[in-house]
Design an enzyme around this catalytic site. Structure first.
Site, PDB file in Angstrom:
ATOM      1  N   GLU A 128       0.834  -1.202   0.000  1.00  0.00           N
ATOM      2  CA  GLU A 128       0.000   0.000   0.000  1.00  0.00           C
ATOM      3  C   GLU A 128       0.866   1.248   0.000  1.00  0.00           C
ATOM      4  O   GLU A 128       2.007   1.203   0.438  1.00  0.00           O
ATOM      5  CB  GLU A 128      -0.886   0.021   1.251  1.00  0.00           C
ATOM      6  N   ASP A 129       0.295   2.341  -0.468  1.00  0.00           N
ATOM      7  CA  ASP A 129       1.003   3.615  -0.418  1.00  0.00           C
ATOM      8  C   ASP A 129       0.889   4.247   0.958  1.00  0.00           C
ATOM      9  O   ASP A 129       1.843   4.754   1.508  1.00  0.00           O
ATOM     10  CB  ASP A 129       0.508   4.576  -1.505  1.00  0.00           C
ATOM     11  N   PHE A 154      -2.500  15.744   4.914  1.00  0.00           N
ATOM     12  CA  PHE A 154      -2.864  15.180   3.618  1.00  0.00           C
ATOM     13  C   PHE A 154      -1.655  15.291   2.700  1.00  0.00           C
ATOM     14  O   PHE A 154      -1.182  16.383   2.416  1.00  0.00           O
ATOM     15  CB  PHE A 154      -4.070  15.892   3.013  1.00  0.00           C
ATOM     16  N   ARG A 202       0.567  12.483  -8.366  1.00  0.00           N
ATOM     17  CA  ARG A 202       1.122  11.146  -8.134  1.00  0.00           C
ATOM     18  C   ARG A 202       2.582  11.048  -8.569  1.00  0.00           C
ATOM     19  O   ARG A 202       3.354  10.300  -7.992  1.00  0.00           O
ATOM     20  CB  ARG A 202       0.343  10.086  -8.917  1.00  0.00           C
ATOM     21  N   ASP A 218      -4.207   4.885   6.728  1.00  0.00           N
ATOM     22  CA  ASP A 218      -4.648   5.834   7.749  1.00  0.00           C
ATOM     23  C   ASP A 218      -5.772   5.228   8.577  1.00  0.00           C
ATOM     24  O   ASP A 218      -5.525   4.693   9.632  1.00  0.00           O
ATOM     25  CB  ASP A 218      -4.965   7.217   7.173  1.00  0.00           C
TER      26      ASP A 218
END
Length: 166
Positions: A90-91, A143, A156, A94
């Site tokens: 996963e990137d 964020f 990205r 959270d």
């Protein structure tokens, strides 16, 4: 937030650790699209044991900056997991909602082992408890974009992790 050099160094360390943990075996990486594609490719290049890849797309995000809480699978895997050493890549983690759901589904497919690897972890945002086996960086609740992470499908391709000022 995290310069390109630091990201590259940490991914190399993670690849080395995974290679040590799976010495004499192989790993099957599951890239969770779209965000983890950059991280998965860089990580795979640094793993020295045999690697196979598959892709899955699931999301709990819309175009906003907060998790919607609704998880949906957009693209399922192409290959079976039975008897394989699976690492979900996963990137960012959270809330944990998406990964909790995904790990439950994948665990039912009888892999030999199932591990979780993430570039970024925001533990203070956790709503669902998930065990993360390999963490690149633990970050504060901001964020972030870059290195695969996006804001409304933009940013990205940044080679570092930056903070979106809203």
């Amino acid at each position: 937030m995290i310069p390109e050099e630091d990201v590259n160094r940490r991914i190399a360390e993670m690849g080395k650790k995974i290679s040590e943990d799976y010495a004499g075996s192989s790993v099957h990486l599951i890239c969770v699209l779209k965000g983890s594609i950059f991280f998965t490719c860089e990580l795979a290049k640094r793993i020295t044991v045999p690697v196979t890849l598959d892709f899955m797309s699931c999301s709990s995000y819309g175009s906003g900056t907060k998790s919607s809480g609704v998880v949906k699978i957009v693209k399922d895997l192409d290959e079976p997991l039975e008897g394989r050493n699976v690492i979900v890549v996963e990137d960012i983690i959270d809330s944990g909602r998406t990964l909790s759901y995904l790990l439950e589904i994948l665990g039912a497919r009888n892999p030999k082992s199932l591990a979780l690897c993430t570039l970024l972890d925001k533990p203070e945002r956790r709503v669902k408890d998930v065990k993360v086996d390999y963490v690149g960086f633990e970050i504060e609740d901001k964020f972030v974009v870059g290195y695969g992470l996006d804001y409304a499908q933009r940013y990205r391709n940044l080679p570092y992790v930056g903070v979106v000022e809203l």
